[in-house]
Enzyme design. Structure first.
Site, PDB file in Angstrom:
ATOM      1  CD  GLU A 160      -2.941  -1.313   2.235  1.00  0.00           C
ATOM      2  OE1 GLU A 160      -2.894  -0.495   3.167  1.00  0.00           O
ATOM      3  OE2 GLU A 160      -3.794  -2.220   2.165  1.00  0.00           O
ATOM      4  CG  ASN A 201      -0.337  -7.018  -1.824  1.00  0.00           C
ATOM      5  OD1 ASN A 201      -0.748  -7.705  -2.767  1.00  0.00           O
ATOM      6  ND2 ASN A 201      -0.946  -6.975  -0.644  1.00  0.00           N
ATOM      7  CG  HIS A 237      -9.628  -5.867   0.145  1.00  0.00           C
ATOM      8  ND1 HIS A 237      -9.949  -7.025   0.831  1.00  0.00           N
ATOM      9  CD2 HIS A 237      -8.309  -5.650   0.352  1.00  0.00           C
ATOM     10  CE1 HIS A 237      -8.860  -7.472   1.455  1.00  0.00           C
ATOM     11  NE2 HIS A 237      -7.856  -6.661   1.169  1.00  0.00           N
ATOM     12  CD  GLU A 266      -4.433  -8.108   1.228  1.00  0.00           C
ATOM     13  OE1 GLU A 266      -5.327  -7.411   1.743  1.00  0.00           O
ATOM     14  OE2 GLU A 266      -3.222  -7.889   1.401  1.00  0.00           O
ATOM     15  CG  ASP A 268     -12.513  -9.158   1.069  1.00  0.00           C
ATOM     16  OD1 ASP A 268     -12.371  -8.152   0.337  1.00  0.00           O
ATOM     17  OD2 ASP A 268     -12.118  -9.188   2.251  1.00  0.00           O
TER      18      ASP A 268
HETATM   19  C1  XIL Z   1      -6.390  -6.976   7.857  1.00  0.00           C
HETATM   20  C2  XIL Z   1      -6.601  -8.221   8.703  1.00  0.00           C
HETATM   21  O1  XIL Z   1      -7.356  -9.157   7.985  1.00  0.00           O
HETATM   22  C3  XIL Z   1      -7.306  -7.850   9.992  1.00  0.00           C
HETATM   23  O2  XIL Z   1      -7.392  -8.978  10.850  1.00  0.00           O
HETATM   24  C4  XIL Z   1      -6.546  -6.737  10.699  1.00  0.00           C
HETATM   25  O3  XIL Z   1      -7.257  -6.322  11.842  1.00  0.00           O
HETATM   26  C5  XIL Z   1      -6.350  -5.556   9.768  1.00  0.00           C
HETATM   27  O4  XIL Z   1      -5.689  -5.986   8.588  1.00  0.00           O
HETATM   28  N1  XIL Z   1      -5.063  -4.939   3.359  1.00  0.00           N
HETATM   29  C6  XIL Z   1      -4.029  -5.717   3.784  1.00  0.00           C
HETATM   30  C7  XIL Z   1      -4.232  -6.664   4.895  1.00  0.00           C
HETATM   31  O5  XIL Z   1      -2.959  -5.708   3.156  1.00  0.00           O
HETATM   32  O6  XIL Z   1      -3.080  -6.826   5.669  1.00  0.00           O
HETATM   33  C8  XIL Z   1      -5.389  -6.248   5.796  1.00  0.00           C
HETATM   34  O7  XIL Z   1      -5.621  -7.308   6.717  1.00  0.00           O
HETATM   35  C9  XIL Z   1      -6.607  -5.982   4.960  1.00  0.00           C
HETATM   36  C10 XIL Z   1      -6.353  -4.845   3.993  1.00  0.00           C
END
Ligand code: XIL
Length: 351
Positions: A160, A201, A237, A266, A268
């Site tokens: 990020e 990432n 996301h 990641e 979802d």
């Molecule tokens: C999230 C975790 O899933 C949670 O358990 C934690 O509280 C916060 O972080 N982007 C990322 C991940 O790169 O590391 C994050 O994971 C979600 C957003």
């Protein structure tokens, strides 16, 4: 082996017996191949993130270890966990996830070495000169990546780094060290673990736009300078209310054409609650589309969902009123998205 049997064996302490069968070869309860097996048929992985508190849930672990052929530690390798006090390293949680992955023949994506979130207090609250912070960053990366040397498939080296408009995010690292911290981090990680695939990432880079353009330009220039960079991770996301990122496949392809691996890291797909059949059908369609986009790009090496069940999703805690983002529901039952992913993988694998 069925999930129920796997869970029963796990509960009986016979986890090693499960591990003796390559997990990715096990059919699911419908007699079909698992997502991991279907992905492996296309030389890819289909993975799930996991988190240490979930390791007491044997039913959950039964599915994690049988359905997926890759995993990512959701929190265990973040800086606050691995270097909670300056110079004091702790790999207990990371080792727990890695051990599970190895016993179940899953590849392991390591996440993450450099990020502005979930930093330990000593780092957040400290005042450091550029020389001091550079030394701290180098030591952190070197120690953590060396500890896991040869054991991880990839590292999300920097997470990020950009704002939505494509400017550098104002983090402690950027503010103190300037943009060169990214190349330095990649070089130090490569020295520590020369065989791990090194990734940048981020989220909201699935579509072509200012933020993904910033990555495109950065990785192009890093490659021109022979900085070790292997891939870009597109977190994925997604949210139904924002629409599907129509340019995802084209975007993955332009990065791949630079000579990089790409991955959805990641995934979802959240929605406003309550979920209903219409929203779940749209979600299933999006999961299939993301899967097909990856399968259409040779250098798209795999997809990871950010945990596989709504029982352990991070979404409800962070996005008010939203949830139901994952392919299994809170009772560990597959949702329409599960079948949609399986069908998408199966059509590509020639099944
Ligand atoms: C999230 C975790 O899933 C949670 O358990 C934690 O509280 C916060 O972080 N982007 C990322 C991940 O790169 O590391 C994050 O994971 C979600 C957003």
């Amino acid at each position: 082996m069925s999930h129920r049997l796997a869970a029963a064996l796990a509960a009986a302490g016979l986890v090693t017996a499960i591990a003796a069968t390559p997990a990715s070869a096990a059919p699911d309860r419908h007699g079909d191949k698992t997502l991991g097996r279907l992905a492996a048929d296309t030389h890819r992985y289909f993975g799930s993130a996991t988190d240490n508190p979930e390791f007491s849930d044997t039913a959950y672990l039964g599915i994690l270890g049988s359905e997926f052929n890759s995993t990512t530690a959701g929190n265990a390798l973040k800086w606050y966990a691995t270097e909670p006090q300056q110079g004091v390293f702790d790999f207990t949680q990371g080792d727990q996830v890695l051990d599970f992955a190895r016993r179940h023949h899953m590849s392991f994506r390591a996440h993450t070495l450099v990020w502005h979130n979930q930093l330990p207090d000593w780092l957040n609250n400290g005042t450091f000169t550029a020389d001091q912070l550079r030394a701290i960053l180098k030591k952190h990366i070197t120690t953590v990546a060396r500890y896991y040397k040869g054991k991880v498939y990839s590292w999300d080296v920097v997470n990020e780094a950009f704002n939505e408009d494509g400017t550098y995010r104002d983090t402690i690292f950027y503010r103190t060290l300037g943009p060169g911290y990214i190349a330095d981090a990649l070089r130090w990680a490569h020295q520590a673990d020369p065989h791990a695939k090194l990734y940048l990432n981020d989220y909201n880079i699935e579509a072509i736009g200012p933020k993904s353009d910033a990555y495109y330009n950065l990785v192009k220039s890093l490659k021109a300078q022979h900085v070790p960079i292997d891939g870009v991770g597109f977190q994925g996301h997604l949210a139904l209310q924002y629409g599907y990122p129509e340019t995802l496949q084209q975007n993955l392809r332009r990065f791949a054409d630079l000579g990089l691996d790409v991955a959805v890291t990641e995934l979802d797909i959240r929605m406003y609650l309550p979920a209903d059949a219409t929203k779940l059908a749209t979600q299933a369609d999006w999961y299939a589309r993301v899967t097909k986009a990856c399968l259409a790009v040779r250098r798209c090496v795999g997809i990871t969902v950010w945990d596989y069940t709504d029982k352990y999703s991070w979404i409800p805690a962070v996005f008010q009123g939203e949830g139901a983002a994952l392919p299994y529901d809170e009772n560990l039952q597959p949702k329409p998205a599960y079948a949609a992913i399986r069908d998408a993988l199966r059509s590509a694998g020639g099944h």
